[in-house]
Design a protein around this motif. Structure first.
Motif, short mmCIF file in Angstrom:
data_model
loop_
_atom_site.label_atom_id
_atom_site.label_comp_id
_atom_site.label_asym_id
_atom_site.label_seq_id
_atom_site.Cartn_x
_atom_site.Cartn_y
_atom_site.Cartn_z
N LEU A 249 38.61 -43.33 2.04
CA LEU A 249 38.53 -43.27 3.55
C LEU A 249 39.50 -43.67 4.02
CD1 LEU A 249 34.71 -44.33 3.51
CD2 LEU A 249 35.50 -41.96 4.27
N GLU A 250 40.11 -43.09 5.10
CA GLU A 250 41.06 -43.73 6.22
C GLU A 250 40.15 -44.12 7.38
OE1 GLU A 250 44.13 -44.34 5.42
OE2 GLU A 250 45.00 -42.59 4.23
N VAL A 251 39.13 -44.51 7.44
CA VAL A 251 38.57 -45.00 8.48
C VAL A 251 39.00 -46.38 8.85
CG1 VAL A 251 36.34 -45.75 9.41
CG2 VAL A 251 36.53 -43.73 8.25
N GLY A 252 39.31 -46.83 10.22
CA GLY A 252 40.14 -48.13 10.39
C GLY A 252 41.91 -48.00 10.04
N ASN A 253 42.21 -47.18 9.86
CA ASN A 253 43.78 -47.31 9.30
C ASN A 253 44.79 -46.63 10.28
OD1 ASN A 253 43.69 -48.63 7.01
ND2 ASN A 253 43.34 -46.95 5.78
N ASP A 258 38.53 -41.98 17.38
CA ASP A 258 37.45 -42.45 17.10
C ASP A 258 36.45 -41.52 16.71
OD1 ASP A 258 37.97 -45.34 17.21
OD2 ASP A 258 36.88 -45.65 18.90
N THR A 259 36.69 -40.36 17.54
CA THR A 259 35.84 -39.13 17.12
C THR A 259 36.30 -38.49 15.79
OG1 THR A 259 35.42 -38.43 19.57
CG2 THR A 259 35.27 -36.63 17.90
N GLU A 260 37.33 -38.55 15.57
CA GLU A 260 38.01 -37.94 14.35
C GLU A 260 37.35 -38.83 13.13
OE1 GLU A 260 41.70 -35.61 16.35
OE2 GLU A 260 41.95 -37.73 15.34
N MET A 261 37.65 -40.00 13.47
CA MET A 261 36.89 -41.01 12.25
C MET A 261 35.57 -40.88 12.14
SD MET A 261 39.60 -43.30 11.28
CE MET A 261 41.34 -43.97 12.01
N ARG A 262 34.89 -40.71 13.13
CA ARG A 262 33.34 -40.41 12.64
C ARG A 262 33.12 -39.17 12.09
NH1 ARG A 262 32.93 -43.00 17.86
NH2 ARG A 262 32.93 -40.85 18.96
N THR A 263 33.98 -38.00 12.46
CA THR A 263 33.90 -36.94 11.75
C THR A 263 34.40 -36.97 10.21
OG1 THR A 263 34.24 -35.40 13.33
CG2 THR A 263 34.89 -34.59 11.30
N HIS A 264 35.23 -37.82 10.01
CA HIS A 264 35.87 -38.05 8.76
C HIS A 264 34.77 -38.68 7.70
CE1 HIS A 264 38.09 -39.44 5.34
NE2 HIS A 264 38.67 -40.64 5.93
N PHE A 335 30.13 -29.10 12.87
CA PHE A 335 31.36 -29.50 12.92
C PHE A 335 32.31 -28.58 13.68
CE2 PHE A 335 35.72 -28.82 10.88
CZ PHE A 335 36.30 -29.96 10.66
N ASN A 336 33.13 -29.11 14.34
CA ASN A 336 33.91 -28.44 15.39
C ASN A 336 35.22 -28.71 15.11
OD1 ASN A 336 35.26 -27.23 17.53
ND2 ASN A 336 34.56 -28.51 18.91
N ALA A 381 35.40 -31.75 20.50
CA ALA A 381 36.65 -31.41 19.76
C ALA A 381 36.95 -32.24 18.81
CB ALA A 381 37.93 -31.45 20.81
N HIS A 382 37.12 -31.71 17.52
CA HIS A 382 37.26 -32.61 16.45
C HIS A 382 36.03 -33.51 15.95
CE1 HIS A 382 42.00 -32.09 16.97
NE2 HIS A 382 41.27 -31.03 16.91
N GLY A 383 34.94 -33.01 16.67
CA GLY A 383 33.79 -34.09 16.29
C GLY A 383 32.92 -33.31 15.44
N THR A 384 31.85 -33.92 15.07
CA THR A 384 30.63 -33.58 14.14
C THR A 384 29.30 -34.27 14.48
OG1 THR A 384 32.00 -33.40 12.16
CG2 THR A 384 29.71 -33.44 11.75
N VAL A 385 28.34 -33.23 14.79
CA VAL A 385 26.86 -33.96 15.01
C VAL A 385 26.32 -33.88 13.79
CG1 VAL A 385 24.74 -33.67 16.38
CG2 VAL A 385 27.11 -33.54 17.52
#
Length: 520
Positions: A249-253, A258-264, A335-336, A381-385
């Motif tokens: 994971l690259e979360v926090g790097n 933040d939207t892309e991190m949540r999708t990740h 996922f978008n 955009a670049h988000g995921t629900v």
């Protein structure tokens, strides 16, 4: 660790399976000893933990590892299941000790690796390290990260070499997670086979970087969007004890919103990926920890069925993944990958649920809504629900989703005439897409999937009255292929096409995406 970086470190001195990595695995409790593909009793759910490489690279030392171990125990991550602390590279002393054993770099680990293990054990944790398998066991190893770093070698060469390490670890009598990277600078072989016969987890792409999209299909470096495109098609490979590994994971790097991190994080959880954090946990922000400690998504990742989410929609911008859970719920990711907000939709039937009323629990907002069947959201955009869908019942049979198209095996127009040739079509979960597999047969609407007697490559597969013949017997393999017992040929989407209505034929078995099917 990148191959370019490895080559600089190795200076050409090592080839083949290179043991240049220390893996320190810290766990709060021993996992149960249960049979798995590699018979080592570990990784029944995807391993979780932390690895130093993404945040500090070669700047690793004893104090850092102790501080990170303290942080993971104190910030709520350990309680959620983050158990493994992985010391990636640059830990070792090039000079071995008098007995010829590998040892830690004395300037980085002045107390020695055994002392580091004692520190961790003193906290009620567990420890591991790389080297000769008997040495692993003596030091209390729990997790080994092992890479193929050669400029040559076939997949068969790799299977043989990784298999030797699997067997050597097994001979120690100690349960050790085996994490491999079969990708190398000469070939990206990770997605080419199910490696669950030789390892608990295996890398499927080149190394990740702190980016949403690098534009690479599978070459260094890979962004989150690029990795999802590869790994989301490999659901058939995953099961308890064996998992696709899309990298740390690259979360926090940094490098992403933040939207892309949540999708990740969402997509790694949906893909049943090992959740190995790669940021510096000592100063992690509240926003970063909120992502890493999303208990709803951790539960999806760690579900006891060990299934990877099956992709049932991919139109180039929108993806839908559905992951069946042990209690009958289904996790659904909308996922978008596009640059503007768009609506992403599916249905309860398409994800394997039957009934007329369902609850949708949004795993990011915790909002709960009800629906009669539609599962839909306006996704940024670049988000995921991600919804956890409950209620109703589990539909009978299974959908077979093609890895090439994310469309489902379909009995056209629900026909029951002998000789009807199946097709692929948008996944709907309707009765003509719910196939019952049992006793070697695959059945839909009272008909059996049938290979014409004497079939050769290119022959059509068809529906026929069930008669018990060997030409109606099928083997569903762990690589996602479906092989005819009589013909020896595999279900194949004709011409590797992806459009609705493409016919299904029989072809010589390989590992192309148009022969891989994931069941939901």
């Amino acid at each position: 660790m990148t191959w370019e970086r490895f080559l600089r470190l190795a200076s050409g001195a090592r080839t083949g399976l290179v043991a240049a990595l220390l893996v320190v695995a810290v766990v709060l409790a021993s996992p149960p000893r249960l049979a798995v593909a590699v018979d080592n009793g570990v990784a029944r759910t995807p391993p979780m933990g932390w690895d130093d490489w993404n945040s500090v690279g070669c700047n690793v030392n004893e104090t850092l590892i102790q501080q990170e171990a303290n942080a993971i125990a104190a910030n709520g991550m350990a309680a959620l299941g983050y158990r493994y602390v992985v010391v990636d590279d640059c830990w070792f002393n090039p000079a071995r000790d008098a007995a010829g054993n590998l040892q830690g770099n004395p300037s980085r680990f002045p107390s020695g690796m055994k002392a580091l293990g004692d520190f961790l054990h003193g906290k009620g944790l567990m420890f591991g390290i790389y080297e000769v398998p008997t040495q692993f066991a003596a030091w209390g190893v729990d997790y080994l990260k092992y890479d193929w770093c050669s400029s040559s070698g076939t997949i068969s060469d790799q299977v043989a070499a990784f298999g030797r390490m699997r067997d050597a670890l097994a001979s120690t009598g100690r349960p050790i997670v085996l994490s491999i990277n079969p990708n190398s600078f000469h070939a990206i072989t990770g997605p080419s086979r199910n490696w669950g016969d030789v390892a608990n987890q295996w890398r499927t792409t080149e190394d990740i970087t702190t980016s949403w999209d690098t534009g690479h299909v599978n070459s260094f470096p890979m962004g989150v969007r690029n990795i999802v495109a590869v790994d989301s098609t490999l659901a058939a490979y995953a099961a308890p004890g064996r998992f696709n590994d899309p990298d740390m994971l690259e979360v926090g790097n940094g490098g992403m919103t933040d939207t892309e991190m949540r999708t990740h994080f969402s997509m790694w959880a949906m893909m049943a990926a090992p959740l190995i954090a790669g940021n510096d946990l000592r100063g992690a922000s509240a926003a970063t920890l909120a992502i890493l400690t999303n208990s709803g998504l951790v539960a999806v990742d760690q579900d006891a069925l060990g299934m990877q989410g099956v992709q049932i929609l991919d139109d180039g911008t929108r993806r839908v993944l559905a992951k069946r859970l042990a209690n009958g719920d289904v996790a659904v990711a909308l996922f978008n990958s596009g640059s503007s907000t768009t609506t992403v939709s599916t249905t309860a039937a398409a994800v394997g649920k039957a009934g007329s009323s369902f609850s949708l629990h949004d795993l990011w907002t915790n909002a709960v809504t009800t629906t009669g069947g539609t599962i839909s959201a306006g996704v940024a955009a670049h988000g995921t629900v991600v919804y956890r869908v409950s209620g109703g019942t589990t539909s009978s049979g299974s959908s077979f989703a093609s890895a090439a198209s994310s469309r489902c095996l379909d009995d056209p127009m629900s026909a029951t005439t002998n000789g009807t040739q199946p097709i692929i079509w948008d996944c709907s979960g309707a009765a003509n897409q719910r196939w019952a597999a049992g006793g070697g047969t695959i059945r839909v609407l009272g008909k059996c999937l049938d290979a014409p007697i004497g079939a050769n490559p290119g022959a059509k597969v068809q529906l026929w009255d069930c008669n018990g013949g060997s030409n109606q017997q099928w083997t569903i393999n762990t690589d996602g292929t479906v092989r005819g017992v009589a013909s020896g040929l595999c279900l194949d989407v004709t011409g590797n096409a992806t459009a609705n209505g493409t016919l299904i034929d029989l072809w010589t078995c390989g590992n192309a995406a148009n022969q891989r099917w994931a069941r939901l």
